[in-house]
Design a protein around this motif. Sequence first.
Motif, short mmCIF file in Angstrom:
data_model
loop_
_atom_site.label_atom_id
_atom_site.label_comp_id
_atom_site.label_asym_id
_atom_site.label_seq_id
_atom_site.Cartn_x
_atom_site.Cartn_y
_atom_site.Cartn_z
N ARG A 27 0.83 -1.09 -0.12
CA ARG A 27 0.02 0.02 0.06
C ARG A 27 0.96 1.21 -0.01
O ARG A 27 0.33 2.40 -0.05
N ALA A 28 2.12 1.12 0.11
CA ALA A 28 3.22 2.21 0.20
C ALA A 28 3.50 2.54 -1.29
O ALA A 28 3.43 2.02 -2.31
N ARG A 29 3.50 4.16 -1.50
CA ARG A 29 3.80 4.73 -2.64
C ARG A 29 4.55 6.10 -2.52
O ARG A 29 4.34 6.62 -1.58
N GLY A 30 5.31 6.39 -3.54
CA GLY A 30 6.25 7.66 -3.41
C GLY A 30 7.05 7.76 -2.32
O GLY A 30 7.87 6.51 -1.98
N ARG A 31 7.34 8.90 -1.84
CA ARG A 31 8.39 9.05 -0.67
C ARG A 31 7.79 8.54 0.49
O ARG A 31 6.54 8.86 0.99
N LEU A 32 8.52 7.56 1.11
CA LEU A 32 8.09 7.01 2.33
C LEU A 32 8.76 7.12 3.67
O LEU A 32 10.20 7.35 3.63
N LEU A 33 8.29 7.55 4.83
CA LEU A 33 8.76 7.38 6.08
C LEU A 33 8.24 6.20 6.97
O LEU A 33 7.25 5.86 7.26
N ASP A 34 9.36 5.51 7.40
CA ASP A 34 9.07 4.36 8.22
C ASP A 34 9.46 4.94 9.72
O ASP A 34 10.59 5.08 10.23
N VAL A 35 8.35 5.07 10.44
CA VAL A 35 8.57 5.68 11.94
C VAL A 35 8.60 4.51 12.93
O VAL A 35 7.77 3.63 12.97
N GLY A 36 9.64 4.44 13.49
CA GLY A 36 9.82 3.41 14.47
C GLY A 36 10.91 2.27 13.73
O GLY A 36 10.43 1.14 13.91
N VAL A 37 11.66 2.59 12.95
CA VAL A 37 12.48 1.70 12.11
C VAL A 37 13.17 0.52 12.70
O VAL A 37 13.10 -0.49 12.25
N GLY A 38 13.68 0.97 14.04
CA GLY A 38 14.21 -0.14 14.73
C GLY A 38 15.25 -0.80 13.94
O GLY A 38 16.30 -0.17 13.60
N ALA A 40 13.33 6.35 0.74
CA ALA A 40 12.87 5.87 1.98
C ALA A 40 13.78 6.50 2.90
O ALA A 40 14.91 6.62 3.12
N VAL A 41 12.92 7.01 4.15
CA VAL A 41 13.61 7.46 5.35
C VAL A 41 12.99 6.73 6.65
O VAL A 41 11.96 6.48 6.62
N PHE A 91 6.04 13.49 2.82
CA PHE A 91 6.15 12.06 2.55
C PHE A 91 4.87 11.60 1.97
O PHE A 91 3.62 11.97 2.61
N ASP A 92 4.60 10.78 0.81
CA ASP A 92 3.36 10.35 0.43
C ASP A 92 2.74 9.23 0.95
O ASP A 92 1.76 8.94 0.96
N THR A 93 3.69 8.24 1.78
CA THR A 93 3.21 7.27 2.52
C THR A 93 3.96 7.18 3.90
O THR A 93 5.25 7.50 3.85
N VAL A 94 3.28 7.40 4.95
CA VAL A 94 4.06 7.28 6.49
C VAL A 94 3.52 5.92 7.03
O VAL A 94 2.44 5.66 6.92
N VAL A 95 4.42 5.16 7.50
CA VAL A 95 4.20 3.76 8.01
C VAL A 95 4.86 3.74 9.41
O VAL A 95 5.88 4.16 9.70
N GLU A 133 1.65 14.43 14.37
CA GLU A 133 3.01 14.52 13.64
C GLU A 133 3.01 13.61 12.37
O GLU A 133 3.61 14.24 11.25
N MET A 134 2.83 12.31 12.39
CA MET A 134 2.62 11.62 11.21
C MET A 134 1.65 12.32 10.32
O MET A 134 2.18 12.38 9.02
N ARG A 135 0.65 12.80 10.39
CA ARG A 135 -0.26 13.63 9.58
C ARG A 135 0.40 14.84 9.04
O ARG A 135 0.45 15.25 7.93
N ARG A 136 1.01 15.63 9.83
CA ARG A 136 1.91 16.67 9.59
C ARG A 136 2.84 16.68 8.42
O ARG A 136 3.02 17.40 7.70
N VAL A 137 3.54 15.39 8.51
CA VAL A 137 4.52 15.31 7.42
C VAL A 137 4.09 14.44 6.27
O VAL A 137 4.82 14.21 5.16
N CYS A 138 2.94 14.17 6.30
CA CYS A 138 2.17 13.23 5.24
C CYS A 138 1.58 14.27 4.12
O CYS A 138 0.85 15.14 4.57
N ALA A 139 1.90 14.10 3.08
CA ALA A 139 1.50 15.04 1.99
C ALA A 139 0.00 15.04 1.71
O ALA A 139 -0.41 13.87 2.15
N PRO A 140 -0.58 16.12 1.33
CA PRO A 140 -1.85 15.96 1.02
C PRO A 140 -2.23 14.94 -0.10
O PRO A 140 -1.72 14.87 -1.05
N GLY A 141 -3.33 14.17 0.42
CA GLY A 141 -3.71 13.07 -0.52
C GLY A 141 -2.83 11.94 -0.32
O GLY A 141 -3.07 10.74 -0.83
N GLY A 142 -1.82 11.85 0.73
CA GLY A 142 -1.19 10.83 1.13
C GLY A 142 -1.55 9.70 1.89
O GLY A 142 -2.74 10.25 2.23
#
Length: 229
Positions: free
Chosen positions: A50-61, A75-76, A116-120, A139-148
């Motif tokens: 379900r991911a697309r575009g620029r990706l942020l992985d929160v809590g990548v561990g 990916a970040v 980011f287009d997708t925040v996971v 905070e996830m919503r803030r960095v997520c692009a409109p329509g992301g």
Amino acid sequence: MQTGHPGTADGSTAGSSRRTYERMAGVYDLLDGIYELTWKRRLRREVFARARGRLLDVGVGTGCNIAFYPQDSEAVGIDNSPAMLRRAARRAERQGRPVSLLERDVFANGLPDGAFDTVVATYTMCCLPRDRQAEALREMRRVCAPGGRIVLLDYGLSEKRLVRLGMRLLSPWLNWAFAARYDAGTEEAIPLAGLRIARRQLFFGDTVRLLVLEAAPQAGQRVGSAKPL
């Protein structure tokens, strides 16, 4: 029990979680290995389909998600445990996957608005204090692009009485070993963060939940149907 560890470095529950993951980084993959082999890897594929575009992985561990990032994604990954991030960096190098790994706080990550287009976040919300779930989601919503989209994969207490009882009995061990819990209260916090659930998928009865979130419409805005995922 999770991909990684978010939080703050203070004396709060989140700070305690950070200390837990700094301490256990060296054995995390060993402890979680049986879960990865038997079912977690399959669900990670579900998430990143379900991911697309620029990706942020929160809590990548330690980087368990990295193998499943779309090949063409930029990916970040963020985490506030340096020890976990070092292991994620080694994993990314072994797999030949370019990932920017940053030591950041899930509640204030310092990344640009709408970047980011997708925040996971996979098995990350269960490590956050219940009263800070909405803060992390905002905070996830803030960095997520409109329509992301924001995609969460995490535990939730079962609605089935006996299963729920069993999860409650296991909760002290989960908290001791992974600074996590089953009753994070994430779904209740979603509307408080200005988000809504576009898709909800349950696994293992209803003990693991995949949620696809999108920005909730503002007052007076027409609500359309959820986009195909």
